[in-house]
Scaffold this motif. Structure first.
Motif, PDB file in Angstrom:
ATOM      1  N   LEU A 102      14.093  72.297 -12.903  1.00  0.00           N
ATOM      2  CA  LEU A 102      14.420  71.233 -12.057  1.00  0.00           C
ATOM      3  C   LEU A 102      13.992  70.987 -10.438  1.00  0.00           C
ATOM      4  O   LEU A 102      13.272  70.181 -10.385  1.00  0.00           O
ATOM      5  CB  LEU A 102      16.046  70.471 -12.289  1.00  0.00           C
ATOM      6  N   HIS A 103      14.148  71.926 -10.056  1.00  0.00           N
ATOM      7  CA  HIS A 103      12.997  72.729  -9.100  1.00  0.00           C
ATOM      8  C   HIS A 103      11.738  72.063  -8.551  1.00  0.00           C
ATOM      9  O   HIS A 103      11.540  71.515  -7.970  1.00  0.00           O
ATOM     10  CB  HIS A 103      14.023  74.065  -7.934  1.00  0.00           C
ATOM     11  N   ALA A 104      10.698  72.878 -10.286  1.00  0.00           N
ATOM     12  CA  ALA A 104       9.764  72.628  -9.927  1.00  0.00           C
ATOM     13  C   ALA A 104       9.428  71.511 -10.253  1.00  0.00           C
ATOM     14  O   ALA A 104       8.056  71.211  -9.786  1.00  0.00           O
ATOM     15  CB  ALA A 104       9.762  73.916 -11.365  1.00  0.00           C
TER      16      ALA A 104
ATOM     17  N   PHE B 254       6.016  74.685  -8.626  1.00  0.00           N
ATOM     18  CA  PHE B 254       6.602  76.104  -9.023  1.00  0.00           C
ATOM     19  C   PHE B 254       7.731  76.445  -7.883  1.00  0.00           C
ATOM     20  O   PHE B 254       7.909  76.645  -6.760  1.00  0.00           O
ATOM     21  CB  PHE B 254       5.612  77.071  -8.160  1.00  0.00           C
ATOM     22  N   ASP B 255       8.819  77.561  -8.492  1.00  0.00           N
ATOM     23  CA  ASP B 255      10.121  77.766  -7.999  1.00  0.00           C
ATOM     24  C   ASP B 255      10.156  79.043  -8.344  1.00  0.00           C
ATOM     25  O   ASP B 255      10.050  79.220  -9.822  1.00  0.00           O
ATOM     26  CB  ASP B 255      10.839  76.735  -8.251  1.00  0.00           C
ATOM     27  N   VAL B 256      11.303  80.485  -7.778  1.00  0.00           N
ATOM     28  CA  VAL B 256      11.478  80.990  -8.388  1.00  0.00           C
ATOM     29  C   VAL B 256      13.194  81.323  -7.659  1.00  0.00           C
ATOM     30  O   VAL B 256      13.712  80.708  -6.740  1.00  0.00           O
ATOM     31  CB  VAL B 256      10.694  82.505  -7.847  1.00  0.00           C
ATOM     32  N   HIS B 257      14.537  81.491  -8.863  1.00  0.00           N
ATOM     33  CA  HIS B 257      15.184  82.310  -8.284  1.00  0.00           C
ATOM     34  C   HIS B 257      15.679  83.509  -8.841  1.00  0.00           C
ATOM     35  O   HIS B 257      15.634  83.930  -9.995  1.00  0.00           O
ATOM     36  CB  HIS B 257      16.523  81.455  -8.741  1.00  0.00           C
ATOM     37  N   ALA B 258      16.637  83.675  -8.245  1.00  0.00           N
ATOM     38  CA  ALA B 258      17.241  85.167  -8.506  1.00  0.00           C
ATOM     39  C   ALA B 258      18.251  85.355  -8.586  1.00  0.00           C
ATOM     40  O   ALA B 258      19.159  84.659  -9.118  1.00  0.00           O
ATOM     41  CB  ALA B 258      17.167  86.218  -7.007  1.00  0.00           C
TER      42      ALA B 258
HETATM   43 MG    MG Z   1      15.101  76.221  -5.880  1.00  0.00          MG
END
Ligand code: MG
Length: 360
Positions: A239-241, A205-209
């Motif tokens: 790609l991070h997730a 799981f990942d989040v970017h603002a």
């Molecule tokens: Mg990330």
């Protein structure tokens, strides 16, 4: 340099070739098929030991076929099925415990030195390797009544040959486990190893603002947008997730542990390298990625028009077939931070197949 043995399976009674003799004792070009096969391995510098598995009635025939050849150990008697014979060969090599073992059918006397070298090299690098050829016939899967159940796509099929090459400890453990589990009738050694595969799933799981910019990176693809994503690297949430999902399946930490945001060398890095790093770890453990599934969560940009391009890009980065990669998108009905268009979230799962943990 790894030590390498070969088990030559010569216990069959196969008489399809005609005549009263099993085919491995027929003569080809002035020598028996078995002698020609043994000679090819005896002359190969990668091979240190040759263990032949014979039928109990064939001691005299074997002695004549192996006369004067170096590296050939005393034969052992095979069992009822091919699987039993290979297991007998593996047990006979226990004292020597070579790093690698090849398994070869005695009735394949035209194996080349180059193929033996490639099998040894690939098994040393990956734990296991089998030689295959493309299939020229169309193959049907039929049920017990002979009715066609399906027609596999021919391009996905391979005919398997020998020598098959493995880490000795892994193949021996796989054969022992198959025996203990009552699994019989497997017709090649790769199938014994496949039967013991450990299937694992990891999630990420990942989040970017959002921040200033004119595009966002999603799944390795630049998508034009009136904002960018903030982050130390290129902020590719997709790609991070996926990277975390693969690392999760491996039980090997997370992206932040391997690529700390505090380390300046990852500033502005493209995120494909993180996913490739995780994939390399799967391959280094003798595993494969069976499936990747990514869900992107945002109100905008619209993902649908880019879905197939993102799938293709992930396939290109990972080397995983397109048919094993899924990309989905959803909104959160204007609820929460994604609903307020403050950023993009991504969740992913990765399914991988590894050799059984207790074999490593
Ligand atoms: Mg990330």
């Amino acid at each position: 340099m790894a030590t390498c043995a070969v088990i030559v399976v010569a216990a069959g009674r196969g008489t399809r070739a005609g005549g009263p003799l099993p085919k491995q004792y027929h003569e080809v070009g002035g020598e028996t098929v078995l002698r020609r096969t043994l000679r090819l391995f005896a002359e190969h510098s990668d091979i240190h030991t040759i263990q032949v598995v014979i039928h109990p009635d064939d001691h005299a025939r074997f002695a004549s076929a192996a006369a004067g050849l170096e590296k050939v150990r005393p034969p052992v008697a095979g069992g009822r099925e091919r699987q039993d014979s290979v297991r007998a060969g593996l047990e006979a090599l226990a004292g020597e415990a070579p790093d690698l073992v090849l398994v070869h059918d005695a009735a394949r006397p035209f194996v080349t030195h180059a193929l033996i070298s490639r099998a040894v090299e690939a098994a040393a690098a990956h734990g296991a390797a089998v030689p295959v050829t493309g299939v020229t016939d169309t193959i049907k899967v039929v049920d017990a009544l002979g009715t066609v159940a399906s027609t596999p796509v021919r391009a996905t099929l391979r005919a398997v040959q020998t020598p098959q090459a493995f880490r000795y400890d892994m193949l021996r453990a796989a054969h022992d486990a198959a025996q203990a589990g009552g699994i019989a009738g497997l017709t090649d050694d790769a199938a014994v190893m496949e039967w013991l595969t450990d299937v694992r799933t990891g999630t990420g799981f990942d989040v970017h603002a959002f921040g200033p910019g004119d595009h966002v990176m999603l799944g390795g693809l630049a998508i034009p947008f009136d904002k960018g994503l903030d982050g130390h690297s290129d902020a590719d949430v997709g790609l991070h997730a996926l990277t975390d999902a693969v690392l999760g399946a491996l039980c090997d930490g997370d992206i932040g542990a391997h690529f700390p945001p505090s380390d300046p060398q990852w500033k502005g890095a493209t995120s494909d390298r993180f996913l490739v790093f995780a994939l390399d770890k799967v391959r280094a453990r003798g595993g494969i990625v069976a499936h990747l599934d990514l869900t992107l969560i945002c109100e905008a940009p619209k993902i649908g028009p880019h879905r197939d391009a993102i799938r293709a890009r992930i396939s290109e980065i990972t080397g995983v077939a397109l048919g094993r990669i899924s990309v989905k998108a959803t909104t959160t009905e204007r609820l929460g931070f994604t609903g307020r268009r403050e950023g993009i979230a991504a969740m992913a799962s990765a399914t991988i197949r590894l050799p059984e943990e207790d074999l490593l």
